[in-house]
Design a protein around this motif. Structure first.
Motif, PDB file in Angstrom:
ATOM      1  N   GLY A 132       0.800  -1.213   0.000  1.00 11.84           N
ATOM      2  CA  GLY A 132       0.000   0.000   0.000  1.00 11.84           C
ATOM      3  C   GLY A 132       0.832   1.262   0.000  1.00 11.84           C
ATOM      4  O   GLY A 132       0.347   2.335  -0.348  1.00 11.84           O
ATOM      5  N   GLY A 133       2.091   1.155   0.411  1.00 11.70           N
ATOM      6  CA  GLY A 133       2.949   2.334   0.495  1.00 11.70           C
ATOM      7  C   GLY A 133       2.663   3.188   1.711  1.00 11.70           C
ATOM      8  O   GLY A 133       3.161   4.309   1.816  1.00 11.70           O
ATOM      9  N   SER A 134       1.872   2.667   2.655  1.00  5.61           N
ATOM     10  CA  SER A 134       1.493   3.435   3.849  1.00  5.61           C
ATOM     11  C   SER A 134       2.554   3.261   4.924  1.00  5.61           C
ATOM     12  O   SER A 134       2.336   2.612   5.959  1.00  5.61           O
ATOM     13  CB  SER A 134       0.130   2.966   4.357  1.00  5.61           C
ATOM     14  N   ASN A 135       3.711   3.846   4.664  1.00  2.06           N
ATOM     15  CA  ASN A 135       4.872   3.631   5.504  1.00  2.06           C
ATOM     16  C   ASN A 135       5.673   4.923   5.628  1.00  2.06           C
ATOM     17  O   ASN A 135       5.435   5.892   4.912  1.00  2.06           O
ATOM     18  CB  ASN A 135       5.780   2.550   4.904  1.00  2.06           C
ATOM     19  N   THR A 165      11.194   3.348   5.265  1.00  6.81           N
ATOM     20  CA  THR A 165      10.678   2.014   4.960  1.00  6.81           C
ATOM     21  C   THR A 165      10.380   1.874   3.472  1.00  6.81           C
ATOM     22  O   THR A 165      10.728   0.859   2.845  1.00  6.81           O
ATOM     23  CB  THR A 165       9.421   1.742   5.790  1.00  6.81           C
ATOM     24  N   ASN A 166       9.752   2.881   2.884  1.00  7.54           N
ATOM     25  CA  ASN A 166       9.456   2.813   1.450  1.00  7.54           C
ATOM     26  C   ASN A 166      10.721   2.784   0.606  1.00  7.54           C
ATOM     27  O   ASN A 166      10.760   2.143  -0.448  1.00  7.54           O
ATOM     28  CB  ASN A 166       8.558   3.982   1.042  1.00  7.54           C
ATOM     29  N   ARG A 167      11.762   3.457   1.058  1.00  5.98           N
ATOM     30  CA  ARG A 167      13.035   3.369   0.324  1.00  5.98           C
ATOM     31  C   ARG A 167      13.573   1.947   0.358  1.00  5.98           C
ATOM     32  O   ARG A 167      14.116   1.454  -0.637  1.00  5.98           O
ATOM     33  CB  ARG A 167      14.051   4.355   0.915  1.00  5.98           C
ATOM     34  N   ASP A 168      13.430   1.294   1.512  1.00 10.57           N
ATOM     35  CA  ASP A 168      13.877  -0.094   1.642  1.00 10.57           C
ATOM     36  C   ASP A 168      13.075  -1.004   0.719  1.00 10.57           C
ATOM     37  O   ASP A 168      13.625  -1.884   0.038  1.00 10.57           O
ATOM     38  CB  ASP A 168      13.721  -0.533   3.103  1.00 10.57           C
ATOM     39  N   ILE A 169      11.758  -0.797   0.672  1.00 14.77           N
ATOM     40  CA  ILE A 169      10.889  -1.602  -0.200  1.00 14.77           C
ATOM     41  C   ILE A 169      11.296  -1.417  -1.657  1.00 14.77           C
ATOM     42  O   ILE A 169      11.381  -2.389  -2.423  1.00 14.77           O
ATOM     43  CB  ILE A 169       9.418  -1.212   0.012  1.00 14.77           C
ATOM     44  N   TYR A 170      11.556  -0.172  -2.046  1.00  8.22           N
ATOM     45  CA  TYR A 170      11.939   0.104  -3.427  1.00  8.22           C
ATOM     46  C   TYR A 170      13.297  -0.514  -3.753  1.00  8.22           C
ATOM     47  O   TYR A 170      13.478  -1.129  -4.817  1.00  8.22           O
ATOM     48  CB  TYR A 170      11.973   1.615  -3.673  1.00  8.22           C
ATOM     49  N   ASN A 171      14.249  -0.378  -2.847  1.00  5.99           N
ATOM     50  CA  ASN A 171      15.592  -0.907  -3.102  1.00  5.99           C
ATOM     51  C   ASN A 171      15.594  -2.429  -3.201  1.00  5.99           C
ATOM     52  O   ASN A 171      16.357  -3.000  -3.993  1.00  5.99           O
ATOM     53  CB  ASN A 171      16.558  -0.443  -2.012  1.00  5.99           C
ATOM     54  N   ARG A 172      14.738  -3.082  -2.430  1.00  3.96           N
ATOM     55  CA  ARG A 172      14.617  -4.541  -2.569  1.00  3.96           C
ATOM     56  C   ARG A 172      14.092  -4.900  -3.952  1.00  3.96           C
ATOM     57  O   ARG A 172      14.536  -5.886  -4.567  1.00  3.96           O
ATOM     58  CB  ARG A 172      13.695  -5.110  -1.489  1.00  3.96           C
ATOM     59  N   ALA A 173      13.140  -4.099  -4.441  1.00  2.00           N
ATOM     60  CA  ALA A 173      12.606  -4.359  -5.783  1.00  2.00           C
ATOM     61  C   ALA A 173      13.682  -4.186  -6.843  1.00  2.00           C
ATOM     62  O   ALA A 173      13.731  -4.955  -7.816  1.00  2.00           O
ATOM     63  CB  ALA A 173      11.428  -3.426  -6.066  1.00  2.00           C
ATOM     64  N   VAL A 174      14.545  -3.187  -6.677  1.00  2.00           N
ATOM     65  CA  VAL A 174      15.644  -2.999  -7.628  1.00  2.00           C
ATOM     66  C   VAL A 174      16.560  -4.217  -7.625  1.00  2.00           C
ATOM     67  O   VAL A 174      16.997  -4.694  -8.683  1.00  2.00           O
ATOM     68  CB  VAL A 174      16.434  -1.718  -7.289  1.00  2.00           C
ATOM     69  N   GLU A 175      16.830  -4.745  -6.445  1.00  2.00           N
ATOM     70  CA  GLU A 175      17.651  -5.960  -6.346  1.00  2.00           C
ATOM     71  C   GLU A 175      16.995  -7.120  -7.087  1.00  2.00           C
ATOM     72  O   GLU A 175      17.645  -7.835  -7.868  1.00  2.00           O
ATOM     73  CB  GLU A 175      17.847  -6.316  -4.870  1.00  2.00           C
ATOM     74  N   ALA A 176      15.697  -7.312  -6.856  1.00  2.00           N
ATOM     75  CA  ALA A 176      14.980  -8.394  -7.535  1.00  2.00           C
ATOM     76  C   ALA A 176      14.921  -8.164  -9.033  1.00  2.00           C
ATOM     77  O   ALA A 176      15.019  -9.100  -9.836  1.00  2.00           O
ATOM     78  CB  ALA A 176      13.563  -8.512  -6.967  1.00  2.00           C
ATOM     79  N   GLN A 177      14.773  -6.906  -9.433  1.00  2.00           N
ATOM     80  CA  GLN A 177      14.742  -6.554 -10.849  1.00  2.00           C
ATOM     81  C   GLN A 177      16.049  -6.931 -11.535  1.00  2.00           C
ATOM     82  O   GLN A 177      16.063  -7.466 -12.650  1.00  2.00           O
ATOM     83  CB  GLN A 177      14.461  -5.060 -10.977  1.00  2.00           C
ATOM     84  N   GLN A 178      17.154  -6.657 -10.874  1.00  2.00           N
ATOM     85  CA  GLN A 178      18.454  -7.012 -11.440  1.00  2.00           C
ATOM     86  C   GLN A 178      18.597  -8.519 -11.586  1.00  2.00           C
ATOM     87  O   GLN A 178      19.111  -9.010 -12.595  1.00  2.00           O
ATOM     88  CB  GLN A 178      19.567  -6.436 -10.561  1.00  2.00           C
TER      89      GLN A 178
END
Length: 880
Positions: free
Chosen positions: A334-337, A341-354
């Motif tokens: 939801g992004g309700s953070n 925390t949202n930076r951490d969520i985004y950075n994990r996605a970048v890792e998975a994307q790579q």
């Protein structure tokens, strides 16, 4: 005679994976929390304890404290500590069906390793309940479910059977008073009042009382409190320590219970937070891209690679899905953070994307270089349906001019753009570099590729040059189906097949957002501005394969809420919009880039549909939801005690639609999750591109009066959630005569198939991050060896991947309609195959055909999900 009611007290924790605190901060708390859990169980202060139905927190714990595994296993196997079935608790309305399936698979696998998985569909805090959950749960052998939010107050039930169209059902406990209701038993002496609160809207004799809360400490005094309560309640209620499996066994004996069906997204009993559909668009965009990449490219490509002799890297695939699941945890998705925390969520996605992109790139390269036919350019179709469409790709050549040759001769293509590069060793002075020039050209070409197969071409350099698409003198583009015209500052779309023109078909709307990360709420002094293209710069390009219209400009809007109240427009949003029509295509492709330099606002794409809608339609995880354009309680929601305004902001996963008997107008999305039918006659479809807000929670919103959501006593600023800077959006518009959700899902699949090609060349070593490194060819030559082709498909493809045991393949289809599909299609194989029916765990339930090369699909019930196992007999890897 007074009937003694039995109350099953379930001790648990509700453990947000992350929220205003980070995952790392929560992990520290959880490590010490588990010390208390083990102590309470060892000393028999608690009989049972539930770890919130999700395994990600347990996985993190065991990575930090591996020495505690034996203790954890001991209590799980003894049936005292309850883990699983989820990997993370999802927010159902914004999570794809396949993602939910992968999440449950990961959770069940992890919990079984500890000895036992809790077979209860446990989502106590999700912001709304999807209509498809009963059939998802049943597909995993789960027959019971628990949830809190979304059930309307006028549904006077607590315990019922929740059903789906296909006949699936789960015995459901709606914990109306929240997952924290039992805290009063521990902290207060109002036992009779508590019992009365949890006894409303039901006649059953067996009630459930969850005792726990957000990151709540273990209640070591629970037995003492139960003894005290039972003494006061003697003769009316008996409260016992219990667990959910035991409770549902008792509830099942309570005679006939009512049945309910559909989704539950009503805010009458608890807040539902429909604003999460559009909160933190950047997170939704990157996780949507990840889902599409994994479901429609990486997993089916891995199946093809297996067919050609490669080992499937399931561990790597699971690692990506674990990251995706963590990003789809309740609150996370939801992004309700908080911003951190949202930076951490985004950075994990970048890792998975790579990881996901690199796996895709490696598979495409390894398979392509192992083809020995002398060709240079290889295009792949990993899905079980044939392809005939225009695709865009980049090729690298040593000369600016080239031809593309197939076995049948020259292939026509459009040269969209071209840039010159130099492969020479870098020098401080560029003039001293050697001349090793090459050219990277973006082209559009029509391709036909068989199902689960590939095609190839030869690139012939130095031939007669092809001109880059030049700007046209007209302000229109067209193909066989559509004409798009820019006239007098507005866009008009003509549906040439149905002879219908939509004037001012596309525009934009900017309005204030004085809400928070949970909910959109209009500004108290709002100023909604309709944005057009009066001052736009327009460019059109027309080729034989594709035609493009570019619109560029700047919109001037209020910079912040103060300017909006004063109706000043000193803020700026620069934009670049690309509309594209491909030869023979059914889609109006839409891409947009904006540079947002404005605070506290919402930007929406508005489409003039020509449909005076009474209902909207959008896909759900494995179906379609029909919803009214205006909630029937909209006029008196505050008077009847709703927790928030029931605005008709609606969720979508792949598409939103309105239609009547003469036309169907749809928007296919790539990351946007929210839409609404607007206008005096509800003849406009508004898709929220993004909204920017500056606080985690705010009190006293226009749409949500009262306390702030999340933290009621602390204001948490979230400047990152203003989404300042560059944002990109992508989707497609589809206008047809008939409404066909299956066709729309096929079109979404088409949008998801970009980038599935590889060029064998040596001049450009940086086409992908891994291109610089050499790879060996496969031991056996890659040849045409399709796995499966679906003919005359009348249901929807959900996924195609290798089977769990890696001995075959798993094909999932579903019927999104409310009607039975009598002739759903035919499966065609190139070798003898055993065909099985599987559950959603990927386990074979029944073999339905042996050693066949054709298999006609039996009829599909309304809403049915069907997973089909394909097991080839006597495979000869790498052969014809």
């Amino acid at each position: 005679m007074l009937v003694l009611k039995k109350v099953y007290a379930v001790a648990h924790t509700h453990w947000d994976f992350e929220w205003y605190f980070s995952r790392q901060e929560a992990r520290v708390q959880f490590i010490f929390h588990m010390d208390d859990v083990f102590k309470a169980l060892a000393e028999n202060k608690l009989e049972y304890y539930m770890l919130d139905g999700q395994m990600a927190i347990v996985d993190d714990y065991l990575k930090t404290c591996p020495e505690k595994r034996a203790t954890l296993e001991k209590y799980v196997k003894a049936g005292r500590l309850f883990v699983g079935p989820w990997y993370t608790q999802i927010d159902e309305m914004v999570t794809l069906g396949e993602s939910a399936v992968r999440n449950l698979r990961l959770g069940l696998k992890a919990s079984r390793k500890l000895g036992k998985s809790t077979k209860v569909g446990y989502l106590p805090d999700s912001f709304g309940q999807s209509k498809d959950m009963p059939k998802i749960y049943n597909g995993f052998g789960i027959k019971d479910a628990v949830f809190w939010r979304g059930l309307p107050a006028d549904q006077k039930v607590r315990y019922f059977y929740w059903t789906s169209e296909d006949g699936s059902k789960v015995l459901t406990a709606n914990i109306k008073n929240g997952y924290y209701a039992g805290v009063d038993l521990v902290e207060k002496d109002n036992f009779k009042e508590l019992m009365q609160n949890i006894s409303t809207d039901t006649n059953v004799e067996d009630l459930v009382l969850p005792i726990g809360g957000d990151q709540r400490a273990v209640d070591f005094n629970l037995k003492k409190r139960l003894k005290l309560a039972n003494r006061e309640l003697a003769g009316e209620y008996e409260i016992i320590e219990s667990n959910y499996p035991e409770y549902f066994n008792a509830l099942e004996q309570n005679g006939v219970l009512p049945e309910l069906s559909g989704e539950f997204i009503d805010p009458s009993v608890s807040k539902i937070h429909r604003g999460i559909y559009s909160s933190r668009y950047d997170l939704k965009q990157i996780y949507d891209e990840l889902e599409q990449l994994m479901i429609y490219q990486v997993e089916p490509l891995s199946a093809i690679s297996r067919q050609q002799g490669m080992e499937v890297k399931q561990g790597l695939i699971d690692e990506v899905w674990q990251i995706i699941a963590k990003g789809q945890a309740h609150d996370s998705s939801g992004g309700s953070n908080s911003d951190k925390t949202n930076r951490d969520i985004y950075n994990r996605a970048v890792e998975a994307q790579q990881l996901a992109r690199s796996l895709k790139d490696y598979l495409l390269r390894k398979l392509s270089v192992s083809v020995k036919n002398g060709d240079d350019l290889f295009l792949w179709n990993p899905l079980p349906m044939s392809v005939d469409e225009v695709r865009e790709l980049e090729v690298s050549t040593t000369t600016p001019s080239f031809e593309i040759i197939s076995q049948d001769g020259k292939i026509g293509f459009d040269l969209i753009e071209q840039k010159q590069c130099n492969a020479a060793t870098l020098r401080r002075n560029p003039a001293e570099m050697d001349n090793e020039y090459y050219y990277v050209s973006r082209i559009a070409m029509r391709v036909q590729i068989k199902a689960t197969d590939w095609t190839s071409f030869r690139i012939k350099e130095g031939t007669a040059g092809k001109e880059i698409l030049a700007a046209s003198v007209t302000n229109e583009i067209q193909n066989e189906k559509y004409q798009i015209e820019f006239e007098n500052g507005q866009l008009n779309i003509t549906d040439k097949l149905n002879h219908c023109t939509y004037t001012n078909a596309l525009s934009f709307e900017d309005g204030g957002d004085e809400g928070d990360t949970y909910d959109y709420s209009p500004a108290y002094k709002d100023w909604i501005i309709n944005l057009g293209f009066a001052n736009a710069t327009i460019t059109t390009k027309a080729g034989k394969q594709t035609q493009i219209m570019l619109l560029e400009g700047t919109w001037h809007v209020p910079y912040d809420l103060q300017e909006r109240a004063a109706k000043k427009s000193n803020g700026a949003i620069t934009y670049r919009i690309k509309l594209q029509l491909d030869q023979g295509g059914d889609l109006i492709k839409f891409k947009m880039n904006v540079n947002n330099q404005v605070l506290d606002h919402r930007l929406r794409l508005v489409m003039n549909t020509g449909v005076k809608a009474q209902n909207t339609f959008a896909d759900t995880q494995f179906g379609v939801a029909q919803r009214p354009v205006i909630d029937p309680k909209m006029d008196n929601w505050q008077a009847i005690g709703y927790r928030e305004e029931p605005t008709a902001l609606r969720p979508m996963l792949h598409f939103a639609n309105v239609h009547d008997r003469e036309k169907s107008f749809s928007f296919i999305t790539a990351g946007m999750r929210e839409f609404q039918a607007i206008g005096d006659q509800f003849d406009k479809l508004a898709v929220t591109l993004f909204r920017g807000v500056g606080f985690l929670g705010r009190p006293d919103l226009k749409r949500r009066p009262g306390d702030a959501s999340g933290l009621v006593m602390k204001s948490v600023a979230t400047p990152d959630s203003q989404l300042m800077g560059e944002q990109s959006f992508q989707g497609a518009i589809v206008i047809t005569h008939d409404w066909d959700p299956r066709q729309l899902q096929c079109m979404h699949l088409q949008v998801s198939q970009s980038g599935l090609y590889y060029q064998r060349q040596v001049i450009n070593r940086f086409t992908t991050p891994l291109q610089y490194f050499a790879v060996n060819e496969l031991a056996n030559e890659v040849k045409h060896r399709p796995i499966v082709k679906i003919n005359n498909l009348k249901v929807t493809l959900s996924s195609f991947q290798t089977s769990v045991d890696q001995t075959g393949y798993e094909l999932r289809l579903y019927n999104p309609t409310q009607q039975t599909v009598a002739n759903p299609g035919n499966l065609q194989f190139t070798q003898n195959v055993n065909v099985s029916l599987m559950d959603l765990k990927g386990e074979v339930q029944q073999t339905v055909a042996n050693a066949v090369k054709n298999y006609s699909l039996p009829k599909f019930k309304p809403g049915e999900i069907r997973t089909i196992g394909l097991f080839p007999i006597g495979e000869i890897i790498g052969g014809d």
